[in-house]
Design a protein around this motif. Structure first.
Motif, mmCIF file in Angstrom:
data_model
loop_
_atom_site.group_PDB
_atom_site.id
_atom_site.type_symbol
_atom_site.label_atom_id
_atom_site.label_comp_id
_atom_site.label_asym_id
_atom_site.label_seq_id
_atom_site.Cartn_x
_atom_site.Cartn_y
_atom_site.Cartn_z
ATOM 1 N N GLU A 63 0.801 -1.222 0.000
ATOM 2 C CA GLU A 63 0.000 0.000 0.000
ATOM 3 C C GLU A 63 0.835 1.273 0.000
ATOM 4 O OE1 GLU A 63 0.690 -1.930 2.464
ATOM 5 O OE2 GLU A 63 0.963 -0.776 4.306
ATOM 6 N N VAL A 64 2.152 1.117 0.013
ATOM 7 C CA VAL A 64 3.019 2.285 0.050
ATOM 8 C C VAL A 64 3.740 2.452 -1.288
ATOM 9 C CG1 VAL A 64 5.012 3.366 1.183
ATOM 10 C CG2 VAL A 64 3.375 2.020 2.528
ATOM 11 N N VAL A 65 3.578 3.643 -1.920
ATOM 12 C CA VAL A 65 4.379 3.960 -3.102
ATOM 13 C C VAL A 65 5.719 4.472 -2.583
ATOM 14 C CG1 VAL A 65 4.569 5.416 -5.145
ATOM 15 C CG2 VAL A 65 2.330 4.503 -4.459
ATOM 16 N N LYS A 66 6.769 3.807 -2.981
ATOM 17 C CA LYS A 66 8.079 3.977 -2.339
ATOM 18 C C LYS A 66 9.074 4.612 -3.295
ATOM 19 C CE LYS A 66 10.380 0.032 -2.153
ATOM 20 N NZ LYS A 66 10.929 -1.287 -1.773
ATOM 21 N N VAL A 67 9.725 5.664 -2.872
ATOM 22 C CA VAL A 67 10.761 6.286 -3.697
ATOM 23 C C VAL A 67 12.141 5.907 -3.167
ATOM 24 C CG1 VAL A 67 11.749 8.451 -4.542
ATOM 25 C CG2 VAL A 67 9.269 8.223 -4.269
ATOM 26 N N LEU A 68 12.906 5.232 -4.007
ATOM 27 C CA LEU A 68 14.280 4.857 -3.657
ATOM 28 C C LEU A 68 15.241 5.341 -4.736
ATOM 29 C CD1 LEU A 68 13.760 1.169 -2.399
ATOM 30 C CD2 LEU A 68 14.260 3.158 -0.985
ATOM 31 N N ALA A 69 15.047 6.577 -5.146
ATOM 32 C CA ALA A 69 15.908 7.137 -6.199
ATOM 33 C C ALA A 69 17.367 7.117 -5.765
ATOM 34 C CB ALA A 69 15.472 8.576 -6.493
ATOM 35 N N PRO A 70 18.277 7.012 -6.711
ATOM 36 C CA PRO A 70 19.690 7.133 -6.339
ATOM 37 C C PRO A 70 19.900 8.409 -5.534
ATOM 38 C CG PRO A 70 19.523 6.450 -8.626
ATOM 39 C CD PRO A 70 18.123 6.761 -8.163
#
Lengths: 423, 423, 423, 423
Positions: free
Chosen positions: A385-392
């Motif tokens: 349910e979580v949109v996750k940002v793991l950008a460099p």
């Protein structure tokens, strides 16, 4: 060349390729390209394995040079120049400035292997069996690490019982009214609770797969205190949250804890190469030679790139300062996303943030729309349910804004769609 | 630059570096060089991880080219050109010509991870718990694989009980008078034996760590028959014995068995990079997406070098033919060594041979003398009593003879020393 | 009054009542009577729980007297006259004359409880996990004891994995050509066998449920030696084979072994009352108070009858002498039975003998025919292939002959029937 | 006759005899006598095994008659008159009037055996491994039951890991502010909690050993609902709390739950004889014949006395009405005790009540003083901090008052002593 080969020959266990149904051919920094020449912004970054972006030119150069000069590729755990250089850099750049004294154990080059080594050692050191792990924790897929992992789908893969673990609530797991630390304290303090004296606690300061739940310094200090009181070791699993992801090299810096062991993997090599280690307080380093071993412990190519990563990004605090700025940018971008969705809330910390959109379906829809618009991004959480940002961490501001813009647009479309469907 | 950094910072678990106390700087083919410029012949080859030698120039070139052109280093399990090319090559060069139909599961890039995936899947497929492994078997260090492993020193590292495994004798384990297959058959055939119906058998056709015990075709066929009769899967652990080590690509070729699963690691990448896979008969590939996953499953650099290895060495039978010749040379060289030691006997098969010298002390002494003379070689077996040759399969005849010459000389010295000491 | 109440209200787990479909109302010595007034000779004797026959008049009298005088029925583990008298008798009549020094632990009054206590204590004493039990061994139905038990049907009842046990072959398990002791010795002697150093061996000198396999003195001495060499305890499970069943009070008397622990149950109370104990060498009696407890440990009524049994039957050797004579009679009677069946062979020892008739179907047919003719008798063995005689040790010669006569007649009928069916 | 025999020959595991250092010789109703002729009031009653008092004259008479008429003492699980009569009485007097439909499984005659049977069956029925038990729960000493038990001292006796159990808080375990049911609901509702879908919940409605914690109807109904929602069975362990102890035959009567299984032991025989059973809803009675068995399942003497108990005490509601009155008397007597101790509070329900005096030392001191004054009484709770009254349900009002008077006097002396010591 079609993608038939994958459906024909690759196991059904494959997963990300199902969310991103194209074929990638090239990658640089925070960008990916596929076989149709299409460009994608990468907000997944190998699940935090590419904190310094794809193909950092300095790491590329050093690695190419190493290979071209017949540097040793595979050395078991023998002494090599590459390993010495890495260890010296790790000591000088990471340990000493932080006043940390740890032995480095080169485990097999995967996170799960570092976790397995950690719990084996904790059991050896304490002579106890039970390891305490936390709701929504994720620690790997091999039998020992899988027992620590919370996800029922992953656990079902074991095909057998997973033993030796007692499960405790992560901070906030039961809502704001119930203090997890109190629960743990009472469970361990009651001699008839049925929870045996633990060998260790193992915890991710920010739960990557579990939904970007971020533990507070108070909570971690509380665990450290309980561990000490009950003769247990404190293992910080910093595989996804470490290497700068939360804004400092280790995710727990400045929180006032001294873990007994720390796991490292994912971005540890700097360039996305398989590489993992277990940091051990010297007094616990009671392994006998080869008592835990493995063919690929100490990946020589990774020694080279990991050293470059340390020297390039962590020699002074300039890089770290940029992380704070980017984290603020990320927070405000995600807040804009959250504002589109009733009840949505921000999760995580540093450059490990996301939005709990309240349902796995909606989160999945948003990510699928992002991909169509050229953004690689994934979900997290018990219900996805979580949109996750793991950008460099090295993502330039413009690309970070570009990605956040796509995410906002996709979110608007998805929520509108949901509204329409609801009518 | 001294080696202090290793003792200061590397965990006590380190092992090979204790037998070979120097610092290596360069490697090519079957040769290593250290920081004093000294050259060594390599009869260890990363414990069979370097079957094609160090830094094969074609692999080097392909990998450098891939890196320089911003090929994707880390792609989780997404589709990439590099993966497609590897899978196509594996299908064309390995599977099709052998009439084999297997799905390829990219597990974490270590052998133990492939083994863990195999036993998890076997338990899922059969709904059973017990896996049968064999005396002197070695399958890895993570909890599930360690339970399968026989070595008591390694097992002690678990710090807890290792469950879910029934132990059976490898061929010849109890001497020539007792047929291991009969024992297994009777144990499984007796409904009151207490050995539960097994999910799988897992066996190394030649036991690398366990002392180069080589199973006969009859024994493996017998196991395959028993597995079928009892509804168990047959898992061949070909991590050390595969990739040409015994003279054919798979160690069991021509033996008349069709394993349900096959593990691959060590030399699978061709160049010593971390890489592993589990080959699964399609009917058993019942994984749900991501039910077993891992950050480094599918090492892109390894896809590149592994493809080159397949294309260079296995497209036709020319390479395989050279193995037969070298194996004969090796046998005769080892026979000369064995002749120096009363009671010594040859072990193993193909280019995975050694000499059981009757005592770990003697074997250790021989290997130490070899190192002094410029040969890297190690022991194997429950008591470290086997001097084991794992030279690269590509070792030129001259270097093979050179290494065998050193081994013979070291053996003579060691046995003489023993005679003197005995007087 | 019909038997409907049993099918209506008793669990499907019920078993013996299915083989003997009548309702019993009275019992004396070696005879039973049912509600139709029919008399049966009892060659089952509560599976060796009634070694002194049903309702021994002296035990009856003592028990009635105890009850009538308000003797304490339930005393937890408090001191009572009844317990003191029993312990004194056990010391004087059993321990002292045999030169045995054991502490008596009153466990819950069932065999399985004594077994559980034994393995818990063995693990505590040694700090090890693995207990070695034997093919065809039967030790009880609770989780710890069931793990030791071999029978697959019983094991299936666990509904979960049964851990902590390594299985070894009982004497002769793999036929005459394979020496079980050698196999065990090699398994334990090989540090890479994968069988961890054991906490204990647990063995029935004669396997009651497993098919009346009788261990030789050589075998038991060999186990005792191996136990000592490997730091393991030797637990003799004498629950079915003890209390005179094999011709001496303990089944291993005169065999030159000194078990570390001995379990007692079944006929231990003398009269068939629930009663069990664990005999422990004083140096191993490291229990803390109540560390193993239970509501019904020390059944006061059983103290009374058990004391009478010891005083009546074991004060001198007269009773024991009669056992030798009856055993000879039994052997010759069973030989006559065996002679009727090609391939049949005698099993067991003392008054714990039977005939392996080669098939469970035949054995079942014989027992069913016996019941029709007024003899209660049961099968044993992994395939229920052994017709087993467990007549009370006090059975008069005439009744013993009567029962054997019925058995022979039933056997003749059954084998003839088989011949007819085969034609 | 001295007590030396006990120290010389009985295992160190003995416990109650250490608190009550005399030798008992006779017992009737609620009174005990020792070898010095001293009389004691019994507020322990075999830990609730003597709910109808010692040596009830009707049970005595029936049992003496049964024995004297050669009634069958030991019948394995064969049909007997005694068993039929018991089952009919249980059906008529207990099950039918309460609208309950259960199969009766005669397990081994101890509580732990009934518990083991219950969890085995729950695992079989559901195909799941995890059983949920509760903080401070006590279910027995054999391996399966011990895993469910909370007490760390008892658990230490296992000498090995105890698996297959997830521990949840009993009602109120973490204080009034934290709702245990909410915690359980959230743990089970979160697919990433790491608590696997359970086979069963097992709970004592009033925890006998754990400190007389009494679950409310709301809590039990909540568990029943959660069990249903999650496909788990609800097992009520009514071994100590059943047979009238809390004021009704079953402790959960009128609470609106229908357990899937109910364990019975302790007072089940009426007279303190070893006897236990598992009540199973017919749809779960999927045992195969003998899949769980045991030599002493179905104690014939207990069938006789248990039938008398049912007929004498439960045929109408007169006995039950007396329990309510006595419970009120007990509550007020214990309130007087609690009033002597700052912070003390009443625990329990019905005739299973006590006083939490805040410390194990004080509780122990009080009980020791009681014994000196002629009252047998014990402590309970994780820290032994609860003085627990388990007087026979049949205790006459005068003796109940006598015992409570002794308890009050002992409490006053103990608290005064504490005050003096504190000064």
């Amino acid at each position: 060349m079609t993608n038939d080969i994958f459906t024909r020959r690759e196991s059904e266990a494959r997963s990300y390729c199902r969310s991103f149904p194209t074929r990638f051919t090239k990658a640089k920094g925070s960008e990916l390209w596929d076989d149709k020449g299409r460009r994608y912004v990468d907000f997944l970054a190998g699940c935090s394995s590419l904190n310094y972006g794809h193909n950092d030119p300095d790491m590329q150069a050093a690695l190419v040079d190493y290979i071209a000069s017949d540097g040793i590729t595979h050395a078991l755990d023998m002494h090599t120049d590459a390993k010495a250089a890495f260890l010296n850099a790790f000591e000088d750049i990471i340990l000493r400035p932080r006043g940390m004294d740890y032995k480095v154990m080169m485990t097999g080059p995967t996170g799960t292997n570092a976790v397995e080594a950690a719990i084996k050692l904790a059991r050896k050191v304490t002579g106890r069996d039970t390891v305490i792990s936390f709701t929504n924790g994720f620690h790997g897929m091999t039998m020992g690490a899988l027992a620590l992992t919370g996800n029922e789908g992953k656990r079902a893969g074991a095909g057998t019982a997973l033993n030796g673990v007692a499960r405790m609530p992560f901070e906030g797991a039961f809502g704001d009214d119930m203090d997890s630390l109190t629960i743990i304290e009472q469970m361990l303090g009651n001699p008839s609770s049925g929870v045996d004296a633990p060998a260790a606690f193992i915890i991710e300061p920010v739960q990557g797969e579990g939904g970007l739940n971020a533990a507070s310094a108070d909570f971690l200090r509380g665990l450290a205190r309980l561990a000490k009181e009950h003769g247990a070791l404190l293992i910080i699993d910093d595989i996804q949250s470490g290497c700068g992801r939360t804004g400092t090299y280790f995710s727990f810096e400045g929180m006032g804890i001294e873990p007994d062991m720390i796991t490292q993997a994912k971005s540890f090599s700097g360039m996305g190469l398989p590489f993992a280690a277990l940091l051990i307080k010297p007094e616990h380093d009671i392994w006998k030679p080869a008592e835990h071993n493995g063919t690929f412990r100490g990946n020589s190519h990774a020694f080279v790139t990991a050293r470059v990563a340390l020297e390039k990004f962590w020699k002074d605090d300039s890089f770290q300062k940029t992380l704070a700025e980017k984290a603020m940018l990320l927070t405000s971008g995600l807040q804009a996303v959250a504002d589109e969705i009733p009840g949505a809330r921000l999760k995580g910390r540093g450059l490990m943030q996301g939005v709990d959109v309240g349902s796995g379906d909606l989160a999945g829809d948003i990510c699928a729309r992002c991909f169509d618009k050229g953004l690689v991004i994934e979900t997290s959480g018990a219900e996805d349910e979580v949109v996750k940002v793991l950008a460099p961490l090295t993502t330039p501001e413009t690309i970070l804004r570009e990605g956040l813009g796509i995410l906002l647009e996709a979110t608007r479309e998805a929520t509108q769609q949901t509204l329409i469907a609801a009518e």
